[in-house]
Design an enzyme around this catalytic site. Structure first.
Site, PDB file in Angstrom:
ATOM      1  N   HIS A  56       0.821  -1.209   0.000  1.00 53.26           N
ATOM      2  CA  HIS A  56       0.000   0.000   0.000  1.00 53.26           C
ATOM      3  C   HIS A  56       0.858   1.264   0.000  1.00 53.26           C
ATOM      4  O   HIS A  56       0.511   2.261  -0.627  1.00 53.26           O
ATOM      5  CB  HIS A  56      -0.918  -0.029   1.224  1.00 53.26           C
ATOM      6  CG  HIS A  56      -1.772   1.177   1.406  1.00 53.26           C
ATOM      7  ND1 HIS A  56      -2.520   1.728   0.388  1.00 53.26           N
ATOM      8  CD2 HIS A  56      -2.011   1.958   2.510  1.00 53.26           C
ATOM      9  CE1 HIS A  56      -3.176   2.774   0.841  1.00 53.26           C
ATOM     10  NE2 HIS A  56      -2.876   2.934   2.121  1.00 53.26           N
ATOM     11  N   HIS A 156       3.363   4.674   9.217  1.00 52.68           N
ATOM     12  CA  HIS A 156       3.273   3.462   8.394  1.00 52.68           C
ATOM     13  C   HIS A 156       4.661   2.860   8.174  1.00 52.68           C
ATOM     14  O   HIS A 156       4.877   1.653   8.362  1.00 52.68           O
ATOM     15  CB  HIS A 156       2.665   3.779   7.019  1.00 52.68           C
ATOM     16  CG  HIS A 156       1.174   3.829   6.971  1.00 52.68           C
ATOM     17  ND1 HIS A 156       0.467   4.929   7.368  1.00 52.68           N
ATOM     18  CD2 HIS A 156       0.254   2.911   6.557  1.00 52.68           C
ATOM     19  CE1 HIS A 156      -0.829   4.695   7.199  1.00 52.68           C
ATOM     20  NE2 HIS A 156      -0.991   3.484   6.709  1.00 52.68           N
ATOM     21  N   GLU A 168      -6.738  -1.139  10.371  1.00 55.95           N
ATOM     22  CA  GLU A 168      -7.341   0.180  10.531  1.00 55.95           C
ATOM     23  C   GLU A 168      -8.869   0.109  10.434  1.00 55.95           C
ATOM     24  O   GLU A 168      -9.431  -0.852   9.943  1.00 55.95           O
ATOM     25  CB  GLU A 168      -6.807   1.138   9.456  1.00 55.95           C
ATOM     26  CG  GLU A 168      -5.315   1.397   9.572  1.00 55.95           C
ATOM     27  CD  GLU A 168      -4.725   2.170   8.412  1.00 55.95           C
ATOM     28  OE1 GLU A 168      -3.737   2.891   8.616  1.00 55.95           O
ATOM     29  OE2 GLU A 168      -5.250   2.040   7.271  1.00 55.95           O
TER      30      GLU A 168
END
EC number: 3.5.1.9
Length: 204
Positions: A56, A156, A168
């Protein structure tokens, strides 16, 4: 007892501004097929309760189907930080983290169907602190572990560098602090940067 800590998916589910909203619709109805209803889902991988894969935010990071499943099943400590504007190492003073591999932060910042305008800051220094204490999963009741306007995603990257996976969008409103058994398995989607999950806690 099972406590559902997932956010509801429907047309009112808040999505990161500009991201793909959630939708479900029938492709075929029972009336049309003579036997079954068949629906389809459209959504972002990061809508509501979800797991972030390292891919991500890191091009060469692991994708969702490559993550070890044991990270997302097992004992988890829910920590109450509802009064905190910034969450730091000091918020863990006095807590027994021995044998704890998963930590869920209860902020109660996101308790409705509106995307939050501000969220607490999670100090990137929690990454090395978690590594030192053997913690491998951080879950939050927030849309992100970083500030909403962050482009560098320092938390992150700090968590990834220190071997901590990210969960999350939890709903911890009705959950008391303490130790539970967590199950929050991501879908096995090849090459994906994240996945929605059905997250539950079981009382021990």
């Amino acid at each position: 007892m099972i406590i559902d800590i997932s956010r509801l998916l429907n047309t009112n589910t808040p999505t990161w501004p500009g991201d793909t909203p959630f939708s479900y619709q029938l492709t075929w109805s029972q009336e049309e097929t003579g036997s079954v209803n068949v629906g389809q889902i459209t959504t972002s991988c990061h809508t509501a309760t979800h797991v972030d894969a390292p891919f991500h935010f890191k091009d060469r990071g692991m994708t969702i189907e490559q993550l070890p499943l044991e990270i997302f099943v097992g004992d988890a400590l829910v920590v109450d930080v509802t009064t905190k504007g910034e969450i730091t190492i000091q918020d863990f003073d006095g807590l027994n983290l021995k044998d704890v591999r998963r930590v869920l932060l209860k902020t109660d910042t996101w308790t409705n169907d509106l995307f939050p305008e501000t969220i607490p800051i999670i100090d990137p220094e929690l990454g090395p602190f978690f590594l030192e204490n053997g913690i491998e999963l951080l879950g939050v009741d927030l849309p992100s572990v970083d500030p909403l306007d962050s482009k560098t995603l320092d938390t992150h990257h700090s968590l990834l560098k220190n071997g901590v996976h990210i969960l999350e969008g939890l709903n911890l409103t009705d959950v008391e602090p303490g130790l539970y058994r967590l199950t929050a398995l991501p879908l096995k989607v090849e090459g994906a940067d994240g996945s929605p999950v059905r997250a539950i806690l079981e009382t021990l």
